[in-house]
Every structure is written in structure tokens, then in C-alpha cells.
Design a protein around this motif. Structure first.
Motif, PDB file in Angstrom:
ATOM      1  N   VAL A 163      30.973  51.949  24.296  1.00 55.95           N
ATOM      2  CA  VAL A 163      31.521  50.615  24.552  1.00 55.95           C
ATOM      3  C   VAL A 163      32.642  50.699  25.576  1.00 55.95           C
ATOM      4  O   VAL A 163      32.734  49.857  26.484  1.00 55.95           O
ATOM      5  CB  VAL A 163      32.038  49.980  23.244  1.00 55.95           C
ATOM      6  CG1 VAL A 163      32.789  48.679  23.547  1.00 55.95           C
ATOM      7  CG2 VAL A 163      30.889  49.715  22.296  1.00 55.95           C
ATOM      8  N   ALA A 182      33.613  44.908  21.195  1.00 61.52           N
ATOM      9  CA  ALA A 182      32.367  45.659  21.014  1.00 61.52           C
ATOM     10  C   ALA A 182      31.266  44.761  20.473  1.00 61.52           C
ATOM     11  O   ALA A 182      30.091  44.909  20.839  1.00 61.52           O
ATOM     12  CB  ALA A 182      32.602  46.830  20.072  1.00 61.52           C
ATOM     13  N   GLN A 212      29.084  43.107  22.897  1.00 57.84           N
ATOM     14  CA  GLN A 212      28.199  43.967  23.674  1.00 57.84           C
ATOM     15  C   GLN A 212      26.915  44.211  22.877  1.00 57.84           C
ATOM     16  O   GLN A 212      26.968  44.498  21.682  1.00 57.84           O
ATOM     17  CB  GLN A 212      28.873  45.318  23.959  1.00 57.84           C
ATOM     18  CG  GLN A 212      30.228  45.219  24.619  1.00 57.84           C
ATOM     19  CD  GLN A 212      30.128  44.895  26.091  1.00 57.84           C
ATOM     20  OE1 GLN A 212      29.223  45.351  26.768  1.00 57.84           O
ATOM     21  NE2 GLN A 212      31.064  44.092  26.582  1.00 57.84           N
ATOM     22  N   GLN A 215      24.199  46.255  21.275  1.00 53.77           N
ATOM     23  CA  GLN A 215      24.151  47.659  20.886  1.00 53.77           C
ATOM     24  C   GLN A 215      22.938  47.912  19.998  1.00 53.77           C
ATOM     25  O   GLN A 215      22.518  47.033  19.238  1.00 53.77           O
ATOM     26  CB  GLN A 215      25.417  48.051  20.118  1.00 53.77           C
ATOM     27  CG  GLN A 215      26.707  47.819  20.889  1.00 53.77           C
ATOM     28  CD  GLN A 215      27.908  48.176  20.046  1.00 53.77           C
ATOM     29  OE1 GLN A 215      28.306  49.324  19.989  1.00 53.77           O
ATOM     30  NE2 GLN A 215      28.481  47.186  19.375  1.00 53.77           N
TER      31      GLN A 215
END
Length: 569
Positions: A384, A489, A492, A494
Motif C-alpha cells: 500500500v 489502505a 485501495q 487489494q
């Protein structure tokens, strides 16, 4: 001594290339007298290649004379020619490239150009240092008169006197500077030629200073030297060296006490390595090694080879202490047979407990060691942080040192926070922070403190916008903005990979992840990776649907019994 090498410091060669190459790179952590940022910068600029350069640097690196360091460096490297008010000065100033650095040079020039005796020259030095007008006027008359007798023009003589007077005020005793420089060279020689042993000895010297230990450890990493975690069967009371590695000292762990670790090392030396927690319990003296000692050893990782799960090791403490006390009681009663049988040979059951989450493990390690040794809380966010393009603090501070000021984003873990009042009566916060490149302090003032106080709690992972200025040799960072790293994070996308060797962990994993009914743009995929044939092959199985993937979810899954590892990507 372990390598059978005897070093006589009095016989070290002052022309050792490895030592000067290291100094020219500014790699002087732990080197006497030249550790500071300013000294390192000067050494890099100077490209010191002789002991005389170190003597000059010691003398020049003080308020006033240090303004001449750039000139010294340029002249030494041939980028600027030295200048002399009179040719007769050259023999005495050639060594320092035409710059008056030492008190002895003032005295030598007075002797050569104006016929001073050695005693008169010392009186001149003292008069120039005191700056008493009547004495200076008398000395000027004496100096100029003597110079004229040596066929030096009156105007030139007066100009030379003024130059000597200017530098005499700052002049340093060369013999004093030389003594410092020799010790600086000796420590630099040891570091350049025996870096592992040098750093281990330096860490033992500063065993009670966790800031210095952390700095030495980072320096070791930079040099490619591995610092092994403390280990009950390898580490000594002090820092040890073996196979090119440094073994962390048991005595450097907070809360253990020297007598306690000395007794542990002695027990190991008498009867060999400890086999397991029960064996350790049977062989410790609880009058020296108490619960607090064992908790600190566990938190620091020193008992990992006896029980890899630190939460289980802590859970075993009641059983260990009970077994230890029974062993001591039986020994006092003389109840031993030839094979050491009896009550003392019993083991104990370790309660089933959940493993510590990675953050908890590192938090306790930090408390025991004083810094993060086996990892860092931000390690799990590496992917990240690359996307967010934040800096490491070491890189940010280096930019500030070069430019004098700077602004940048840095990801940190909060270690501690305190508040105090400024002279104006308003509150300010002082926050102790850490990232993988080291620990540092940053401040924020009343408005920022009110806005971000609740976020700046120990253990929080944050992204800070910092501004900083260079104050002397110190970088002074100030917190301008705070964001929670987990929030950043979560925005984002993931994916989560869970590595297993069998299907026993699947029910626990299912409890820790929950698919969303309606996918969010930040949700990701979850895949199970089965490790087969002892690692010879892997089979990846993607679970259907989308899942809220975050660091917290990854940590929860990692703690599930039977999970080999977890990876965010």
C-alpha cells in the motif's frame, strides 16, 4: 580474540586505505569524535586521506573556525590555490593549505617573521586570546618592529598581525587536536577492518541506551551484517559475535536484570542448551529469574527456539514457575536419583490460547527491546505504501539536511505521545514515531493537537504530512496533517492470498472473512493457496464473490491456527 587476532593500537598504520575510504564515505557511526552529521558531511567533502586531515578537522569543527572547512576542502582537493600574505608563512601553513588552524602556527609565524623567542610567542598567543587592547597594542608594535627588521613592509606586517589575531581567538592547540584525532583514527580503523566486532563492542558499551542500539543495528544492516534476535541458547550477557553475525545481548533486554541473565548463561554453560520450556523451568533459579524476567525474554523473542508461539509461552509461565519451585524444593530435600528422576522430571501442559496478532507481537517486542527488532508494524503495509508513494523518514530527513527545509509524506507507527505548555501558555504535542528506517520525534502545536490528538495514540499506523527545518545539525519535523493508514489502505483495491498446507484451517478462516452482498469498489478477491508435496507445488483456488480486504482482515486470518502465511497484493 575469537579470531586469534591481537591488535596493538599504538602500532596501527596511519596510512590504512580502508580506513580513509570509509571516512570519505561518511560511514562513522560509533567512530569517536566524528559521529555527528556535520562531521560526516565534512569528511565526505574533505576526502580525508591522512592523519593531518583528521587533526585539522577536529580543530576546525567549532563555532567560528568551521566556516573555514569548505575552504580547507577545496584547497585540499586542488579546486582552489592556497594564499599567503608573505612567503615566509608557507612552511608553517602548508600542512593546512594556507589556513591558520592551530595556536602553534600563530607562534611559529611570529618566530619566523618577527624574531619572537618561544616565550615571547606564547605571550603573544595569550594576549591575542584575551584581546586586551593595551597588550595588543604593545604586541602589534613588537611584531611590526621585528618584521621590519626582517625586511617585511610595515603595511604587510600589520596585515599579518591582524590575520594572526583573528585566528588566534579561534585557534586550537594542535597537540590536543592530534590526541583526539588519533583516537578517532583508531576507532575508525577498527570499524573499517573489523566491523562486526566493532559494532558488537559498541552495542555492549551502550547497552542501556536503546536509541544508540537502534542506530548501531541500522548501521549493521546497512553494512550487510545480520543482527540476530536474542536467543536463550546462543546469546550471551553482552553482545556476541559468531560466523560474521552479531547476537543480541540478553542483558540488553529491558526488565531482565544482569544477575538474572548471568545465571541463565551460567546454567547453559554447565548443562548445555535448554531443550524446551520445561527444561528451562527446571534449571532456573526463581530467586533471580522471576515472572517479569521470563515475560521480557518471551516478548523479546529470546525463547522462540523453545516455543515459537509467544502467546503460548506466556500462557506457560504459571506452569514453569510452579515446576521451578518444585524442582528447587526437591533439590533442597535431596530427592534425586542418579538419573535425576522424581518430581522434577514432570512436564506441564500449556493452555491453548490464540496467537498474538502481528501488531501485538511487535508492540511487546518494542517494550522489551526498545525498538522493533524482528520486523516493523508497517511491514504489512508495504504494498500500500508503494501505491501511496510515501517516503521513509530517513530519506525525508536527508532531503532536509541538504536543502535546509522540506515537506513530505511519511508513514509511521506511533510509539508515544506527551503534551506540554509552551512559553505562551498554549499546548503542544511531542510525538515519538517510528518507521522501518528508525525512530524520531515530531511536534504539533495547539490547533493541530486539538484536531489530531485522538489519532496520535500508541500503536496507530498513520500517514503524516511533515514540514521540517534544519536547526544546526538537527532536523526538526512538525506534523501538519494526519491520516489513518488503514483508511487510506481501504480505498485501495487489494487481494488476499491465504497459504495452507491442509484444510484444517478452513472453518477458522470462514469465521474471519465475510463476502459482501453488494460489492464495493475497494473490495478484492480472496484466494486459498494450497502448498502440496512439501512445497514442491502450489494450487491456487479463488473464492467466489468479493470480500472486504484490509490489513485488519489479513491479521485476523494470519492468527487462525493452521494458516502458513497471508499475503496482500
Amino acid at each position: 580474540a575469537q579470531r586469534g587476532i591481537h591488535i596493538d593500537l599504538a602500532q596501527l598504520p596511519f596510512d590504512d586505505p580502508a580506513t580513509y575510504a570509509m571516512l570519505a564515505r561518511g560511514e562513522t557511526v560509533g567512530v569517536f569524535q566524528v559521529e555527528s552529521v556535520g562531521m560526516r558531511k565534512a569528511l565526505v567533502e574533505m576526502k580525508a586521506d591522512r592523519i593531518e586531515d583528521l587533526i585539522a578537522l577536529v580543530a576546525l569543527y567549532r563555532p567560528g573556525p568551521m566556516d573555514n572547512i569548505p575552504t580547507y576542502c577545496r584547497r585540499k582537493l586542488g579546486l582552489e590555490d592556497p594564499t599567503y600574505l608573505h612567503p615566509g608563512m608557507e612552511p608553517y601553513l602548508r600542512e593546512t593549505h594556507g589556513i591558520i588552524v592551530y595556536q602553534e602556527q600563530v607562534m611559529q609565524v611570529a618566530q619566523a617573521l618577527s624574531g619572537y623567542s618561544l616565550g615571547e610567542a606564547d605571550l603573544l598567543r595569550r594576549a591575542m586570546g584575551k584581546k586586551i587592547k593595551a597588550e595588543m597594542d604593545a604586541q602589534r608594535d613588537r611584531f611590526v618592529k621585528g618584521a621590519i627588521e626582517n625586511k617585511i613592509k610595515k603595511e604587510t606586517a600589520s596585515e599579518i598581525f591582524d590575520l594572526l589575531a583573528k585566528f588566534a581567538d579561534y585557534g586550537f592547540n594542535k597537540s590536543h587536536a592530534a590526541a583526539y584525532a588519533v583516537v578517532a583514527f583508531q576507532t575508525a580503523y577498527l570499524k573499517a577492518n573489523y566491523p562486526v566486532e566493532f559494532l558488537a563492542a559498541s552495542m555492549t558499551l551502550d547497552m542501556g541506551n536503546t536509541d544508540k542500539l537502534s542506530e548501531f543495528r541500522r548501521d549493521a544492516e546497512r553494512l550487510g551484517i545480520k543482527v540476530e534476535r536474542p536467543a536463550i541458547n546462543q546469546s550471551g550477557v553482552e553482545f556476541d559475535v559468531a560466523d560474521g553475525k552479531i547476537f543480541y545481548a540478553l542483558g540488553a533486554i529491558k526488565g531482565v536484570g544482569r544477575a538474572a541473565v548471568e545465571s541463565l548463561v551460567a546454567a547453559r554453560q554447565v548443562a548445555g542448551p535448554f531443550r524446551d520450556l520445561a527444561d528451562l523451568a527446571r534449571r532456573i533459579d526463581t530467586r533471580l529469574v522471576n515472572r517479569r524476567t521470563l515475560e521480557a525474554l518471551i516478548a523479546a523473542g529470546a525463547l522462540d527456539e523453545l516455543e515459537a508461539d509467544r502467546a503460548r509461552a506466556v500462557a506457560a509461565l504459571d506452569g514453569m514457575l510452579a515446576l521451578s519451585n518444585r524442582t528447587r524444593d526437591e533439590a533442597a530435600a535431596g530427592q534425586f536419583d542418579l538419573l535425576g528422576g522424581g518430581v522434577v522430571q514432570e512436564a506441564f501442559r500449556i493452555p491453548q490460547v490464540e496467537p498474538w496478532a502481528p501488531a501485538e507481537k511487535l508492540k511487546r517486542e518494542h517494550e522489551a527491546v526498545g525498538f522493533f527488532l524482528s520486523g516493523h508494524p508497517l511491514d504489512d503495509y508495504e504494498h500500500v505504501l508503494k501505491r501511496l508513494r510515501v517516503q521513509r523518514y530517513a530519506d525525508f530527513s536527508q532531503t532536509v539536511r541538504v536543502n535546509g527545509t522540506g515537506v513530505g509524506k511519511v508513514a509511521v507507527s506511533v510509539i508515544d505521545k506527551s503534551e506540554r505548555r509552551t512559553k505562551s501558555g498554549s499546548k503542544m504535542g511531542i510525538v515519538n514515531l517510528s518507521d522501518p528506517s528508525g525512530q524520531f520525534e515530531a511536534v504539533l502545536f495547539s490547533e493541530g493537537l486539538m484536531r489530531y490528538r485522538d489519532l496520535l495514540e500508541p500503536g496507530r499506523a498513520l500517514v503524516l504530512r511533515l514540514s521540517a527545518v534544519l536547526d544546526g545539525e538537527e532536523v526538526r519535523p512538525r506534523i501538519e496533517d494526519v491520516e489513518v493508514l488503514d483508511d487510506l489502505a481501504s480505498r485501495q483495491k487489494q487481494d488476499l492470498l491465504i497459504y495452507l498446507r491442509d484444510d484444517k484451517a478452513v472453518p477458522s478462516i470462514a469465521e474471519r472473512i465475510r463476502p459482501r452482498g453488494e460489492a464495493s469498489r475497494s473490495d478484492g478477491k480472496v484466494s486459498i493457496v494450497m502448498i502440496l508435496d512439501d512445497g514442491a507445488q502450489e494450487v491456487e483456488i479463488e473464492l467466489p464473490g468479493k470480500y472486504p480486504v484490509s490489513q485488519q482482515v489479513a491479521n485476523a486470518v494470519r492468527a487462525a491456527p493452521g494458516v502458513v502465511s497471508v499475503e496482500l497484493r
